[in-house]
Design an enzyme around this catalytic site. Structure first.
Site, PDB file in Angstrom:
ATOM      1  N   ASP A 286      -5.786  30.452  28.528  1.00  0.00           N
ATOM      2  CA  ASP A 286      -5.461  31.656  27.786  1.00  0.00           C
ATOM      3  C   ASP A 286      -4.620  32.553  28.693  1.00  0.00           C
ATOM      4  OD1 ASP A 286      -5.363  34.047  26.438  1.00  0.00           O
ATOM      5  OD2 ASP A 286      -7.526  34.319  26.286  1.00  0.00           O
ATOM      6  N   ASP A 432      -7.031  39.334  11.595  1.00  0.00           N
ATOM      7  CA  ASP A 432      -7.435  39.039  12.972  1.00  0.00           C
ATOM      8  C   ASP A 432      -8.907  39.447  13.168  1.00  0.00           C
ATOM      9  OD1 ASP A 432      -7.300  38.588  15.825  1.00  0.00           O
ATOM     10  OD2 ASP A 432      -5.145  38.912  15.713  1.00  0.00           O
ATOM     11  N   ASP A 545      -8.164  30.606  17.311  1.00  0.00           N
ATOM     12  CA  ASP A 545      -7.624  31.211  18.523  1.00  0.00           C
ATOM     13  C   ASP A 545      -8.637  31.011  19.650  1.00  0.00           C
ATOM     14  OD1 ASP A 545      -5.917  32.630  20.131  1.00  0.00           O
ATOM     15  OD2 ASP A 545      -6.197  34.557  19.130  1.00  0.00           O
ATOM     16  N   ARG A 605      -4.363  27.477  18.571  1.00  0.00           N
ATOM     17  CA  ARG A 605      -3.576  27.830  19.749  1.00  0.00           C
ATOM     18  C   ARG A 605      -3.638  26.714  20.797  1.00  0.00           C
ATOM     19  NH1 ARG A 605      -4.484  33.430  22.976  1.00  0.00           N
ATOM     20  NH2 ARG A 605      -6.296  32.312  23.807  1.00  0.00           N
ATOM     21  N   ASP A 621       0.878  34.038  23.053  1.00  0.00           N
ATOM     22  CA  ASP A 621       1.123  35.469  23.240  1.00  0.00           C
ATOM     23  C   ASP A 621       2.491  35.742  23.847  1.00  0.00           C
ATOM     24  OD1 ASP A 621      -1.395  35.783  22.230  1.00  0.00           O
ATOM     25  OD2 ASP A 621      -2.347  36.047  24.181  1.00  0.00           O
ATOM     26  N   HIS A 679       3.797  38.237  13.562  1.00  0.00           N
ATOM     27  CA  HIS A 679       2.506  38.647  14.127  1.00  0.00           C
ATOM     28  C   HIS A 679       2.763  39.707  15.190  1.00  0.00           C
ATOM     29  CE1 HIS A 679      -1.619  38.610  15.197  1.00  0.00           C
ATOM     30  NE2 HIS A 679      -1.538  37.823  16.248  1.00  0.00           N
TER      31      HIS A 679
END
Length: 943
Positions: A286, A432, A545, A605, A621, A679
């Site tokens: 991440d 979200d 996610d 993701r 991201d 997004h």
């Protein structure tokens, strides 16, 4: 972020709360804060990686024991490899496979405990075809398969060279970088002479095995290093009770200068040579607002590489789910190798070569070599192994609107209404993490979303869908049904002492289901049923996610490697599979909730080989910067080359606030990428299209409408992908494999074989250079102006223009009626755009089904081929039966005509004269309202 009572003791809770405060500063920062690279390891901070990259070339201790090799009844060649320094024997299996592939596996012959072999990624265990030994002497074995693939197995040092019809294609261990760390008991150091070995029992040193007793005194004990048994990064200690178990091997691609693949990295399409401190890393992580032009690990890992030159394409698949590094260097091939078997040297000049070195922390060496020879062949071979991509439902390839977060039901209602008010198509609105009850997934915040069923029904009545986020971390709260069920059934991963592993993520204290277990995946899938997921409806889908998995207080923001999964496997063995397994469970849950009739849609993701079977992925991201817009092309192309075609990047950038020019250009690019979603981060300004200046709103609306007009083309590309493995979005070299000018090209790409797209990614640019390969013309899709290749041309790119060109020789289907969403276009008529090549011909195809169910698997679909030749446009069935459509042919546009016909006739059940007109200097012919059903056989004749 609200803190809730957990099951931690007070001291742990205090520590965790402090940790979360620090993490909040890191993670919930102002948009624009760069990634803190100190949170992530470099290769020099990784013990096993240091041991591999420090291996000297040309000093390999491994030797093939030739007299142990034989062809067994199943056709597989098996034998042993000896480490001459420590006497450890390894087993080698070499499989010849159908469809021009080879697999080989290296494992310990007598391991202390089994080593991890990756399950659930191969859709079938491929059936071997028989090797035949052609020649064997004291130094080598030559064996061949019936498909023309030959292997030369050299004894000392161990090496394999693979030839395809006398052409050297792969060299295995040519630089002698192979390293296979055997399992062992820990040797007692001076400091712990009186202490028991790991596990509490005192043991003797393990003597090197399987060599003659008189040779023992010549063997060397492998040096012990502290990080073989315990390793610390920042405040985290990784205890390794089983000791070192890493594996590594080098591969060379003689005759090649370009390699591609091994996503995910924010780097170039053609992979660059690596230095001693910057190998490509595969380890799902991440990473907030990742840097560009880096080889650091990101959210997904696919250990699949392709090499391409003018003559052929080949692939290498390293089937290993542990942390992996790949070094790449350019070299010149050793000509002596070309002639070792055939006295064959290709030309007098130096032969280029790409050298690669792969090393993983655990597991076995399990490698597939794919011999192509075309780019299409390699992807077909790879997806035969790991699965063909799923056919997504039609709505999912349309436009999606998302942000962190739409506030409540009223906010969703207003967003939905504004799309209609401003005549902008949209199929999906996303929610979200803030929509949940305290970050408890599969729940709703009862204050913000008191009646989610009513909200979903309102969207469904307009043909729209919703996606809610579902992450793998489960809030440790006994009043939360997912946690209580998981705890009661022992579904969560454990620490080494057998207790439940606790990490921190969005809800705070969290447990993590062990998705490597099928029973856990089945449980999770069952919780997506409408009875269990209260307020859900058939038009609600999921977004996965944080499934790398993300653990805010873990090493490198992920799970500790010594966490224990099913059957005693450590997390280090399975890390890169975790996200795939979670994605798998969610997709299966959607299928089950419909009784097996409806196709799922799940965005993930994290990803790994095989993800293409379950859903879409996105690049995580990114930031509202021109560089990130530019980087989306090579990132998506690389992932597509790794067998995952349903891919996209957040339109507008997740972090920061784009200006209107950047946002406009991003919408234009996103409209021509497979997954099309806007997004934005919670701290960014609202940026829905109707909030912009009128001219910007109009440009974005036109870009979205262009996407909807091309949905029949996109859907056909996705159907073809589900059959062949080819991505809709393709690098130029895939369609023009002999044109070296395309091999490093990443600022333009192909959609199928028909459309060339060159998105604008430079601020202030109002023109761009486009390379047009081949000898046939390319037609601007807006102006029909023709560009002749092969040549580079400067083309117009005003702010309202995205350069897109149709290749001469192609036929593209469109639906040009403007609708609010894709489900309302089902019966709309078609337009066929026929772009003629220099020979005056063209061809294309069209796939139609109901757009949502699995009925197509029972042949309930229409698949047509269109051909234009000798002044006739014909429609004929390729396959499919049992499906009917009300859609008809409204218009045919033929571009590049040499002469204007005197009459145009439709030949179907009768002969009907059709009206037509010409434009653009009589080069474009428009035929109006043929009126024939698009699913029938028919001919349009020009005379």
């Amino acid at each position: 972020m609200a803190k809730r009572k957990s099951t931690c003791n007070n001291s742990n809770m205090a520590f965790m709360q402090l940790s979360m405060i620090g993490l909040a500063l890191v993670l919930l920062f102002e948009p624009g804060h760069a990634v803190d690279k100190s949170n992530f390891k470099t290769v020099d901070q990784c013990g096993f990686a240091r041991r591999h990259k420090d291996i000297p070339e040309g000093q390999s201790p491994y030797a093939a024991v030739l007299d142990s090799f034989h062809i067994e009844a199943d056709g597989v060649m098996r034998g042993n490899i000896l480490n001459t320094k420590n006497g450890i024997l390894l087993s080698l299996e070499v499989f010849g496979l159908e469809d021009r592939m080879v697999r080989f596996k290296v494992n310990e012959l007598s391991p202390i405990r089994p080593r991890y072999e990756v399950p659930d990624v191969l859709v079938v265990e491929p059936t071997p075809i028989r090797w035949k030994i052609n020649k064997q002497d004291s130094t080598s074995i030559e064996a061949a398969t019936s498909s023309g693939i030959t292997v030369l197995l050299s004894s000392e040092p161990f090496r394999m060279d693979f030839y395809d019809n006398k052409q050297l294609v792969f060299s295995i261990n040519p630089r002698g970088l192979m390293k296979f760390e055997h399992q062992r008991e820990r040797r007692k150091s001076v400091e712990d002479q009186d202490q028991p070995a790991e596990g509490g029992e005192e043991v003797d040193n393990v003597e090197p095995a399987v060599v003659e007793e008189q040779e023992q005194e010549e063997l060397e004990e492998e040096p012990e290093e502290p990080d073989m048994w315990e390793e610390t990064f920042k405040s985290h200690t990784d205890r390794k009770p089983y000791g070192p178990s890493s594996i590594g091997l080098d591969f060379s691609f003689p005759g090649f200068e370009h390699v591609y693949g091994i996503p995910e990295h924010a780097d170039s399409l053609a992979l660059k040579p690596t230095g001693p401190s910057d190998p490509y890393r595969l380890y799902n992580l991440d990473v907030f607002e990742y840097d560009l032009d880096k080889r650091m690990a990101l959210y997904g890992s696919v250990p699949f590489m392709q090499a391409h030159n003018k003559e052929r394409t080949v692939g290498l698949f390293w089937l290993n789910a542990a942390e992996t590094y790949i070094d790449i260097s350019s070299n010149t091939a050793d000509k002596s190798v070309f002639g070792r078997m055939f006295d064959y040297v290709k030309g007098e000049s130096d032969v280029p070569q790409v050298d690669t070195h792969w090393y993983s922390e655990s597991g076995i060496i399990d490698t597939f070599l794919l011999f192509g020879p075309s780019p299409m062949d390699v992807l077909s071979q790879y997806t035969d192994l790991t699965g063909k991509p799923f056919l997504p439902p039609l709505f999912s390839i349309a436009y999606h609107q998302c942000r962190w977060n739409y506030n409540d039901e009223e906010d969703v209602k207003q967003v939905d209404a504004n799309f209609d008010e401003h005549d902008i198509p949209c199929d999906v609105i996303w929610l979200d993490i803030e929509h949940t009850d305290g970050k408890r997934y599969l729940t709703w915040d009862n204050h913000k979303f008191p009646d989610p069923g009513r909200m979903l029904d309102h969207l469904a009545a307009k043909g729209r869908k919703m996606v809610t986020i579902v992450d793998p971390h489960v809030h440790r709260d006994n009043n939360y049904h997912m946690y209580k069920e998981g705890k009661d059934n022992d579904y969560f991963v454990h620490k080494q002492d057998g207790s439940e592993y606790e990490g921190w993520c969005w809800p705070g204290s969290s447990s993590y289901p062990d998705f490597t277990r099928k029973d856990v995946r089945d449980w999770w899938a069952s919780r997506l049923s409408h009875d269990s997921y209260q307020g859900s409806r058939p038009n609600l889908f999921n977004w996965n996610d944080m499934n790398e998995p993300s653990v805010f207080n873990g090493p490198e923001v992920t799970m500790h490697k010594d966490v224990v999964h099913a059957d005693g496997w450590e997390h280090r063995d399975v890390h890169n599979l975790y996200g795939l397994y979670f994605h798998m469970a969610n997709a299966e849950g959607q299928i089950q909730r419909s009784g097996g009739t409806e196709r799922p849609f799940t965005l993930s993701r994290a990803f790994y080989s095989g993800t293409q079977r379950y859903g879409a992925i996105w690049t995580g991201d990114n930031a509202a910067e021109w560089g990130h817009l530019k980087a989306s092309n090579p990132m998506l192309l690389s992932i597509g080359l790794a067998g995952i075609p349903f891919i996209g990047a957040d339109v507008g950038g997740f972090f920061k606030n784009p200006d209107e020019e950047l946002l406009t250009r991003w919408y234009q690019a996103g409209a021509y990428q497979p997954f099309f979603r806007a997004h934005a981060h919670i701290d960014t300004k609202r940026r829905e299209p109707w909030l912009l200046q009128p001219e910007s709103k109009l440009i974005i609306r036109n870009a979205i409408r262009a996407r909807y007009a091309l949905l029949p083309f996109w859907y056909t590309l996705f159907h073809n992908s589900s059959q062949t493995g080819l991505p809709p979005m393709r690098p130029m070299w895939m369609e023009f494999p002999k044109d070296a000018d395309t091999f490093s090209m990443e600022d333009q790409y192909m959609l199928g074989n028909a459309l060339l797209v060159s998105p604008i990614s430079d601020q202030g640019s109002r023109a761009t250079s486009v390379y047009f390969p081949g000898n046939d013309p390319w037609f601007d899709v807006d102006t029909f102006f023709a560009y002749q290749g092969p040549a580079t041309h400067n083309v117009n790119a005003d702010l309202d223009k995205i350069p897109v060109f149709q290749h001469g020789g192609s036929i593209v289907p469109r639906k040009e009626r403007v609708r609010r969403c894709s489900s309302l276009t089902v019966d709309d008529p078609y337009t066929l755009t026929v772009a003629l090549n220099n020979a005056g011909s063209a061809n294309g195809d069209l796939y139609i089904d109901d757009g949502h169910s699995f009925d197509y698997k029972q042949q309930k679909y229409i698949y047509r081929q269109f051909t234009f030749s000798a002044n006739k446009l014909e429609s004929r069935a390729l396959s499919g039966a049992g499906f009917e459509t009300n859609s008809w042919l409204e218009r045919v546009v033929i571009i590049g005509l040499k002469s204007v016909p005197k009459k145009v006739e439709l030949i179907s059940q009768t002969i009907t004269q059709l009206s037509f007109s010409t434009s653009h200097n009589r080069q474009v012919l428009t035929i109006r309202k043929p009126g024939v059903n698009i699913g029938q056989d028919w001919t349009i004749r020009l005379s």
